[in-house]
Design a protein around this motif. Sequence first.
Motif, PDB file in Angstrom:
ATOM      1  N   ASN A  51      35.925  38.028  49.468  1.00 25.95           N
ATOM      2  CA  ASN A  51      34.659  38.545  49.972  1.00 25.95           C
ATOM      3  C   ASN A  51      34.924  39.860  50.689  1.00 25.95           C
ATOM      4  OD1 ASN A  51      32.182  39.063  51.207  1.00 25.95           O
ATOM      5  ND2 ASN A  51      31.829  36.953  51.776  1.00 25.95           N
ATOM      6  N   LYS A  52      35.679  39.805  51.787  1.00 20.26           N
ATOM      7  CA  LYS A  52      35.952  41.001  52.585  1.00 20.26           C
ATOM      8  C   LYS A  52      37.422  41.393  52.640  1.00 20.26           C
ATOM      9  CE  LYS A  52      31.645  41.518  53.659  1.00 20.26           C
ATOM     10  NZ  LYS A  52      30.877  42.625  53.034  1.00 20.26           N
ATOM     11  N   ALA A  53      38.310  40.512  52.206  1.00 20.32           N
ATOM     12  CA  ALA A  53      39.728  40.874  52.191  1.00 20.32           C
ATOM     13  C   ALA A  53      39.943  41.962  51.136  1.00 20.32           C
ATOM     14  CB  ALA A  53      40.590  39.659  51.879  1.00 20.32           C
ATOM     15  N   PRO A  54      40.423  43.134  51.532  1.00 22.60           N
ATOM     16  CA  PRO A  54      40.505  44.256  50.588  1.00 22.60           C
ATOM     17  C   PRO A  54      41.637  44.105  49.580  1.00 22.60           C
ATOM     18  CG  PRO A  54      41.441  44.887  52.698  1.00 22.60           C
ATOM     19  CD  PRO A  54      40.876  43.511  52.889  1.00 22.60           C
ATOM     20  N   ILE A  55      41.339  44.390  48.333  1.00 22.37           N
ATOM     21  CA  ILE A  55      42.369  44.387  47.293  1.00 22.37           C
ATOM     22  C   ILE A  55      42.499  45.819  46.799  1.00 22.37           C
ATOM     23  CG2 ILE A  55      43.084  43.458  45.063  1.00 22.37           C
ATOM     24  CD1 ILE A  55      41.509  40.953  45.654  1.00 22.37           C
ATOM     25  N   ARG A  56      43.517  46.503  47.320  1.00 24.40           N
ATOM     26  CA  ARG A  56      43.720  47.917  47.037  1.00 24.40           C
ATOM     27  C   ARG A  56      44.800  48.117  45.969  1.00 24.40           C
ATOM     28  NH1 ARG A  56      38.936  49.187  48.946  1.00 24.40           N
ATOM     29  NH2 ARG A  56      38.732  49.009  51.222  1.00 24.40           N
ATOM     30  N   ALA A  57      45.071  49.358  45.668  1.00 24.00           N
ATOM     31  CA  ALA A  57      45.974  49.698  44.562  1.00 24.00           C
ATOM     32  C   ALA A  57      47.360  49.106  44.748  1.00 24.00           C
ATOM     33  CB  ALA A  57      46.060  51.219  44.417  1.00 24.00           C
ATOM     34  N   ASP A  58      47.879  49.115  45.977  1.00 19.50           N
ATOM     35  CA  ASP A  58      49.237  48.600  46.185  1.00 19.50           C
ATOM     36  C   ASP A  58      49.312  47.105  45.913  1.00 19.50           C
ATOM     37  OD1 ASP A  58      47.647  48.036  48.398  1.00 19.50           O
ATOM     38  OD2 ASP A  58      49.312  48.154  49.821  1.00 19.50           O
ATOM     39  N   ALA A  59      48.283  46.361  46.339  1.00 18.28           N
ATOM     40  CA  ALA A  59      48.260  44.920  46.086  1.00 18.28           C
ATOM     41  C   ALA A  59      48.119  44.637  44.600  1.00 18.28           C
ATOM     42  CB  ALA A  59      47.115  44.272  46.864  1.00 18.28           C
ATOM     43  N   ILE A  60      47.302  45.419  43.925  1.00 16.43           N
ATOM     44  CA  ILE A  60      47.121  45.254  42.480  1.00 16.43           C
ATOM     45  C   ILE A  60      48.424  45.553  41.742  1.00 16.43           C
ATOM     46  CG2 ILE A  60      45.965  46.230  40.450  1.00 16.43           C
ATOM     47  CD1 ILE A  60      43.461  46.544  42.268  1.00 16.43           C
ATOM     48  N   ALA A  61      49.114  46.587  42.171  1.00 10.50           N
ATOM     49  CA  ALA A  61      50.374  46.963  41.513  1.00 10.50           C
ATOM     50  C   ALA A  61      51.416  45.865  41.623  1.00 10.50           C
ATOM     51  CB  ALA A  61      50.904  48.258  42.128  1.00 10.50           C
ATOM     52  N   GLY A  62      51.403  45.117  42.720  1.00 11.67           N
ATOM     53  CA  GLY A  62      52.397  44.067  42.924  1.00 11.67           C
ATOM     54  C   GLY A  62      52.013  42.722  42.357  1.00 11.67           C
ATOM     55  N   ALA A  63      50.813  42.625  41.787  1.00 11.15           N
ATOM     56  CA  ALA A  63      50.334  41.342  41.246  1.00 11.15           C
ATOM     57  C   ALA A  63      50.402  41.396  39.720  1.00 11.15           C
ATOM     58  CB  ALA A  63      48.913  41.073  41.725  1.00 11.15           C
ATOM     59  N   SER A  64      51.580  41.140  39.181  1.00  7.28           N
ATOM     60  CA  SER A  64      51.816  41.336  37.751  1.00  7.28           C
ATOM     61  C   SER A  64      51.015  40.385  36.867  1.00  7.28           C
ATOM     62  CB  SER A  64      53.309  41.193  37.441  1.00  7.28           C
ATOM     63  OG  SER A  64      53.775  39.898  37.806  1.00  7.28           O
ATOM     64  N   ARG A  65      50.637  39.215  37.400  1.00  8.80           N
ATOM     65  CA  ARG A  65      49.888  38.239  36.601  1.00  8.80           C
ATOM     66  C   ARG A  65      48.364  38.380  36.732  1.00  8.80           C
ATOM     67  NH1 ARG A  65      52.419  32.545  38.349  1.00  8.80           N
ATOM     68  NH2 ARG A  65      50.337  31.901  37.586  1.00  8.80           N
ATOM     69  N   LEU A  66      47.928  39.214  37.649  1.00 11.21           N
ATOM     70  CA  LEU A  66      46.504  39.279  37.977  1.00 11.21           C
ATOM     71  C   LEU A  66      45.667  39.742  36.786  1.00 11.21           C
ATOM     72  CD1 LEU A  66      44.657  38.775  40.439  1.00 11.21           C
ATOM     73  CD2 LEU A  66      44.777  41.238  40.901  1.00 11.21           C
ATOM     74  N   LYS A  67      44.676  38.915  36.445  1.00 10.42           N
ATOM     75  CA  LYS A  67      43.810  39.201  35.312  1.00 10.42           C
ATOM     76  C   LYS A  67      42.346  39.371  35.715  1.00 10.42           C
ATOM     77  CE  LYS A  67      46.702  36.237  32.361  1.00 10.42           C
ATOM     78  NZ  LYS A  67      47.536  35.721  33.496  1.00 10.42           N
ATOM     79  N   MET A  68      41.965  38.798  36.867  1.00 10.36           N
ATOM     80  CA  MET A  68      40.570  38.841  37.293  1.00 10.36           C
ATOM     81  C   MET A  68      40.481  38.853  38.814  1.00 10.36           C
ATOM     82  SD  MET A  68      37.504  36.050  36.993  1.00 10.36           S
ATOM     83  CE  MET A  68      35.813  36.512  37.356  1.00 10.36           C
ATOM     84  N   ASN A 304      31.238  32.933  37.047  1.00  9.57           N
ATOM     85  CA  ASN A 304      31.955  34.138  36.613  1.00  9.57           C
ATOM     86  C   ASN A 304      33.400  33.810  36.222  1.00  9.57           C
ATOM     87  OD1 ASN A 304      29.738  35.805  37.039  1.00  9.57           O
ATOM     88  ND2 ASN A 304      30.410  36.463  39.072  1.00  9.57           N
ATOM     89  N   ILE A 305      34.042  32.956  37.022  1.00  7.61           N
ATOM     90  CA  ILE A 305      35.435  32.585  36.733  1.00  7.61           C
ATOM     91  C   ILE A 305      35.509  31.774  35.431  1.00  7.61           C
ATOM     92  CG2 ILE A 305      37.393  31.205  37.542  1.00  7.61           C
ATOM     93  CD1 ILE A 305      36.551  31.936  40.418  1.00  7.61           C
ATOM     94  N   GLU A 306      34.604  30.822  35.275  1.00  7.50           N
ATOM     95  CA  GLU A 306      34.607  30.002  34.051  1.00  7.50           C
ATOM     96  C   GLU A 306      34.306  30.849  32.816  1.00  7.50           C
ATOM     97  OE1 GLU A 306      33.332  25.656  35.930  1.00  7.50           O
ATOM     98  OE2 GLU A 306      31.798  26.933  35.003  1.00  7.50           O
ATOM     99  N   ASN A 307      33.389  31.780  32.932  1.00  7.14           N
ATOM    100  CA  ASN A 307      33.076  32.639  31.795  1.00  7.14           C
ATOM    101  C   ASN A 307      34.256  33.532  31.437  1.00  7.14           C
ATOM    102  OD1 ASN A 307      30.513  31.577  31.610  1.00  7.14           O
ATOM    103  ND2 ASN A 307      29.552  33.206  32.800  1.00  7.14           N
ATOM    104  N   PHE A 308      34.974  34.007  32.455  1.00  7.65           N
ATOM    105  CA  PHE A 308      36.171  34.810  32.184  1.00  7.65           C
ATOM    106  C   PHE A 308      37.216  33.979  31.446  1.00  7.65           C
ATOM    107  CE2 PHE A 308      40.498  35.926  33.395  1.00  7.65           C
ATOM    108  CZ  PHE A 308      40.561  37.232  32.927  1.00  7.65           C
ATOM    109  N   GLU A 309      37.428  32.746  31.893  1.00  7.97           N
ATOM    110  CA  GLU A 309      38.430  31.882  31.261  1.00  7.97           C
ATOM    111  C   GLU A 309      38.063  31.590  29.802  1.00  7.97           C
ATOM    112  OE1 GLU A 309      40.364  28.241  29.945  1.00  7.97           O
ATOM    113  OE2 GLU A 309      38.218  28.458  30.364  1.00  7.97           O
TER     114      GLU A 309
END
Length: 317
Positions: A51-68, A304-309
């Motif tokens: 909701n409010k926890a920021p997901i910035r470029a550095d966090a995205i770069a370190g999350a190799s499995r992140l898809k959604m 949204n999560i189920e539709n993505f899956e």
Amino acid sequence: MLKIVFLDRDTIGPSVSIDRPDFPHEWVEYGKTAPEDVAARIADADIAVTNKAPIRADAIAGASRLKMIAVTATGYDVIDLAAAKERGITVSNVRGYAVNTVPEHTFALIFALRRSITGYRQDVIAGEWQRANQFCFFNHPIRDLSGSVLGIFGRGALGKSVARIGEAFGIKPVFAARKDASSIETGYTPFHEVIETADIITLHMPLTPATRDLIGMPEFQRMKRKPLIINTARGGLVNEAALVQALDEGLIAGAGFDVLTKEPPAPDNPLLKVLERPNVIVTPHVAWASDEAMQALWAQVVGNIENFEKGSPSNAL
């Protein structure tokens, strides 16, 4: 098996049933996540929920499995969209869930200020009624809504819902055009005309570089009708220091804010110094938070999560 990490469950009210997606998954849930902890907590996640926890470029770069990334709000300024798109990560938000709760909160603020409910309540607590020595007293102004002009900034679902409610009370709603509009589309009124003619101004738009400080001292000084200013959208749309100055100089009748530039507010936020005034109401970003709206919001997040899956992302940005 997909790993789903929910970074800030405490931002969703305790009344909400946190149902989980209907497919096999690992679920990890945190009450709160500080910005500096986001990267570590989503490092091995397939889906991040925030909701409010920021997901910035550095966090995205370190999350190799992140898809959604599933945002549990309509606003998505906490997400680095460019970095997500570069990685091919789907970002989905929720939409339309607040079509009742935010407009109702907006009008709660309007009614309370227009009829000086807060001021009179405080007077009764302080014993003013007994000291008046008659059946009523007139310490604060009371104005009807019927016949007023309601200037609405933002013509999405929330702005339109506010307009419909306003019409039921005999209010004339007008939608403000963009501040820098070179031409005025049908159904809109020029920005500065709304500023100059509205009895009440209410904001229902996202915070972007173009809308930050949309209303500041130049706008306050043009407000011929001394309107109420209502903001249930995003902090930063109205310059808060200028707002207090406008209150001090009598340029506006009052202010009802549910959002501030920084939340929770910093100790030096100028609005904190005027909270005791009868024509100022600040609520803690809860316009969206009726029980019904929060449950609908969560149902949409899970959808949204189920539709993505399933391979059919919904509400993708």
